[in-house]
Design a protein around this motif. Structure first.
Motif, PDB file in Angstrom:
ATOM      1  N   SER B 189      73.061  36.019  38.409  1.00  0.00           N
ATOM      2  CA  SER B 189      71.864  36.708  38.910  1.00  0.00           C
ATOM      3  C   SER B 189      70.763  35.700  39.241  1.00  0.00           C
ATOM      4  O   SER B 189      70.013  35.899  40.192  1.00  0.00           O
ATOM      5  CB  SER B 189      71.373  37.732  37.884  1.00  0.00           C
ATOM      6  OG  SER B 189      70.990  37.102  36.689  1.00  0.00           O
ATOM      7  N   HIS B 190      70.684  34.612  38.482  1.00  0.00           N
ATOM      8  CA  HIS B 190      69.680  33.588  38.795  1.00  0.00           C
ATOM      9  C   HIS B 190      69.963  32.937  40.150  1.00  0.00           C
ATOM     10  O   HIS B 190      69.044  32.584  40.885  1.00  0.00           O
ATOM     11  CB  HIS B 190      69.656  32.517  37.700  1.00  0.00           C
ATOM     12  CG  HIS B 190      68.993  32.995  36.437  1.00  0.00           C
ATOM     13  ND1 HIS B 190      68.913  32.227  35.301  1.00  0.00           N
ATOM     14  CD2 HIS B 190      68.390  34.161  36.137  1.00  0.00           C
ATOM     15  CE1 HIS B 190      68.274  32.906  34.358  1.00  0.00           C
ATOM     16  NE2 HIS B 190      67.971  34.084  34.838  1.00  0.00           N
ATOM     17  N   ARG B 191      71.251  32.761  40.463  1.00  0.00           N
ATOM     18  CA  ARG B 191      71.602  32.165  41.757  1.00  0.00           C
ATOM     19  C   ARG B 191      71.392  33.165  42.891  1.00  0.00           C
ATOM     20  O   ARG B 191      70.877  32.820  43.941  1.00  0.00           O
ATOM     21  CB  ARG B 191      73.065  31.733  41.761  1.00  0.00           C
ATOM     22  CG  ARG B 191      73.322  30.589  40.829  1.00  0.00           C
ATOM     23  CD  ARG B 191      74.749  30.149  41.018  1.00  0.00           C
ATOM     24  NE  ARG B 191      75.291  29.718  39.747  1.00  0.00           N
ATOM     25  CZ  ARG B 191      76.429  29.065  39.615  1.00  0.00           C
ATOM     26  NH1 ARG B 191      77.160  28.823  40.671  1.00  0.00           N
ATOM     27  NH2 ARG B 191      76.840  28.689  38.437  1.00  0.00           N
ATOM     28  N   ASP B 192      71.818  34.427  42.632  1.00  0.00           N
ATOM     29  CA  ASP B 192      71.633  35.462  43.657  1.00  0.00           C
ATOM     30  C   ASP B 192      70.167  35.597  44.015  1.00  0.00           C
ATOM     31  O   ASP B 192      69.806  35.801  45.174  1.00  0.00           O
ATOM     32  CB  ASP B 192      72.151  36.809  43.140  1.00  0.00           C
ATOM     33  CG  ASP B 192      73.667  36.916  43.262  1.00  0.00           C
ATOM     34  OD1 ASP B 192      74.253  36.077  43.951  1.00  0.00           O
ATOM     35  OD2 ASP B 192      74.254  37.850  42.666  1.00  0.00           O
ATOM     36  N   LEU B 193      69.311  35.468  43.002  1.00  0.00           N
ATOM     37  CA  LEU B 193      67.876  35.578  43.218  1.00  0.00           C
ATOM     38  C   LEU B 193      67.435  34.559  44.263  1.00  0.00           C
ATOM     39  O   LEU B 193      66.716  34.883  45.210  1.00  0.00           O
ATOM     40  CB  LEU B 193      67.158  35.327  41.896  1.00  0.00           C
ATOM     41  CG  LEU B 193      65.690  35.717  41.847  1.00  0.00           C
ATOM     42  CD1 LEU B 193      65.540  37.217  41.972  1.00  0.00           C
ATOM     43  CD2 LEU B 193      65.064  35.244  40.555  1.00  0.00           C
TER      44      LEU B 193
END
Lengths: 270, 296
Positions: B189-193
């Motif tokens: 999720s941190h990367r998708d953000l």
């Protein structure tokens, strides 16, 4: 230009015959099948369904975090990729996804730093959006110093700081307790009523979907498809009390029936 | 840290240290006993008691295993009582080993970070570099250290650098492994953000990958600094170096000066422990600065 057409008709999202198949070692998984949906400016659309129905996948396709294998989709009249490049939407994940080494204010400022927005404007937007989600005074705290509900509110402030017309929210309140969830639902609703933003909201809670939405999309699993689209004519300004009214209960029943019907062919196998 | 947790940390350390000292004394008595008996027999003197024997094992000049207090005395004599400029000062020798260990550690850390970035950002490099990185550590350092030093000498590189090179060779490895893991640590999720913000690769690196790799970096650096010390000492052995802790070990073994060997060993481990503690402290400060203190 398609962009102009879509702004005239007010269509924000147009999905035609969209399918998505994941190729796995166990064979193909049909995550989405023949999805048709259009979402207009100012809509609050909930995608509801049991787990595995593809509701999150559909949201991720809109956000260009997954690519459809068939069919067409446009966001603001352009492809999802172009829309993402234009930073057309704010995305709220299931988990708050705050960076633990950044303070709350710095987390909210993150997208603004990436967009190259000047520090004065950055400060203003951080302040404004933190106040909007009632987190004024928590700027210097780190995520772990905040409760789950406050973290999720910070992540909403972060999505709003981009000032998008479109908000994509993936079960943002799923992990929170009932009371916090009610409170955040109320805040989100009043925000929506004030700003005329378009919201696409993934949930598996019937009351949440009915309470928040102007349209409820009921989905069913294997393959993930749209089972029913329910229009809600509840007033835009609603209090939590509305959940006791017959109109609300009728809508909730229709959603429940839709979920049950979509689910029913699953049962005999058990 | 509050005083209570400080005592809680110190007590186990003291207990373990006492047990080690006790075992050391027992071992010293047994290992030095034979020589002691032999002395009495050669003198044709049967008039000795067990107490004589045991006390004798504590004060031999060239014991098989020196007693802890003998080593402590030697360390004290060669650090506090000798001038730093003296060739017999352990501080002088430590300084020489330390400087090449630290230079090698610095270079190794830098090399490790750069390699890790290359590996993380380039799939082809991931496949082609990683086996070499691992293979490099399977070669016994004792075998290549003399060759490296001879080769570097032949092209005119002398003094600190060849020794630092050996330290670097050993210490880059844990940094590569730790940093590759750290740079890949951010959750999905941190990367998708970052993707939803349409962030560039550079922005993702500086704002996400690098900060989330720092705890891994400091863990690796703790290992790296300890083996950089080993590398520097090993590098001093084959060259017949005249100065440095390795040279002290070598000279001690030539002349059977076990006390000298042991005091150099003790000094080396004290230095390594201090370095590891220092890196740990820096890591803790960085973590606190990053607001991660509750996780660390």
């Amino acid at each position: 230009m398609t962009t102009e057409e879509s702004s005239q008709t007010g269509k924000v999202i147009e999905i035609d015959d969209l399918s998505l198949t994941f190729e796995t070692s166990d064979g193909p998984v049909y995550a989405l099948s023949d999805i048709n949906l259009s979402i207009e400016q100012g809509d609050f659309v909930s995608l509801i369904g049991p787990s595995g129905c593809g509701k999150t996948t559909l949201l991720r396709v809109i956000a260009d975090l997954e690519a459809a294998t068939k069919g067409t989709i446009s966001v603001n009249g352009v492809t999802p990729e172009q829309a993402r490049m234009q930073r057309a939407y704010g995305y709220v994940f299931q988990a708050a996804a705050l960076y633990p080494w950044r303070t709350i204010a710095k987390n909210v400022a993150l997208p603004l730093e990436i967009m190259g927005i000047g520090s004065a404007e950055r400060k203003r937007r951080v302040q404004q959006n933190l106040e909007l989600v009632n987190l004024g005074g928590f700027e210097k705290k780190y995520p772990w110093q905040l409760s789950g509900g406050m973290q999720q509110r910070a992540s909403i402030a972060r999505a709003l700081a981009v000032e998008p017309d479109l908000l994509l929210m993936d079960e943002p309140f799923g992990a929170l307790d009932e009371i916090v969830r009610d409170h955040l639902n109320e805040q989100l609703l009043s925000l929506w009523a004030k700003t005329n933003k378009t919201v696409v909201f993934v949930t598996h809670s019937i009351p949440e979907a009915v309470y928040l939405s102007s349209r409820i999309v009921v989905m069913s699993p294997r393959p993930g498809k749209i089972h029913d689209v329910i229009e809600s004519h509840l007033p835009k300004q609603r209090s939590l009390d509305i959940r006791e009214t017959p109109e609300f209960l009728a809508l909730a029943n229709r959603v429940r029936d839709g979920l049950r019907a979509g689910h029913s062919y699953d049962e005999p196998e058990l | 840290m509050n005083p209570k947790s400080a005592t809680n940390n110190i007590i186990p350390v003291i207990v373990v240290l006492s047990i080690i000292l006790l075992l050391w004394y027992v071992a010293a008595v047994f290992m030095n006993m034979a020589w002691e008996k032999d002395q009495y027999e050669r003198a044709d003197n049967q008039q000795y008691t067990l107490v004589d024997l045991v006390s004798g094992t504590m004060k031999q000049e060239r014991p098989v295993l020196p007693a802890p207090h003998q080593v402590a005395q030697e360390v004290y004599k060669t650090t506090v009582e000798k001038k730093i400029t003296s060739k017999r000062s352990l501080i002088y020798h430590s300084g020489i080993t330390l400087s090449s260990a630290l230079l090698g550690f610095g270079l190794g850390t830098l090399l490790g970070i750069l390699l890790a970035i290359a590996i993380v950002y380039n799939r082809a490099l991931n496949k082609s570099f990683m086996p070499w990185v691992i293979a490099s550590q399977t070669i016994p350092i004792l075998a290549i250290a003399p060759m490296v030093i001879v080769v570097l000498n032949a092209i005119g590189i002398q003094g600190l650098l060849p020794k630092a090179f050996i330290s670097m060779y050993l210490s880059f490895f844990p940094v590569v492994v730790g940093m590759v893991k750290g740079l890949n640590a951010p959750e999905v999720s941190h990367r998708d953000l970052m993707k939803t913000y349409n962030a560039s690769a550079a922005q993702t690196f500086w704002k996400l990958r690098l900060p989330s790799s720092l705890p891994y970096l400091f863990t690796s650096m703790k290992i790296a600094v300890a083996i950089a010390m080993v590398g520097a000492i090993v590098a001093e052995l084959p060259t017949g170096a005249v100065a440095g802790l390795g040279a002290r070990l070598l000279a001690g073994s030539y002349y059977g000066q076990t006390i000298q060997i042991w005091s150099a060993l003790v000094m080396a481990s004290i230095l390594a422990a201090l370095l590891v503690m220092f890196i740990g402290l820096v890591g803790k400060l960085v973590n606190r600065r990053m607001g991660l203190s509750s996780h660390a």
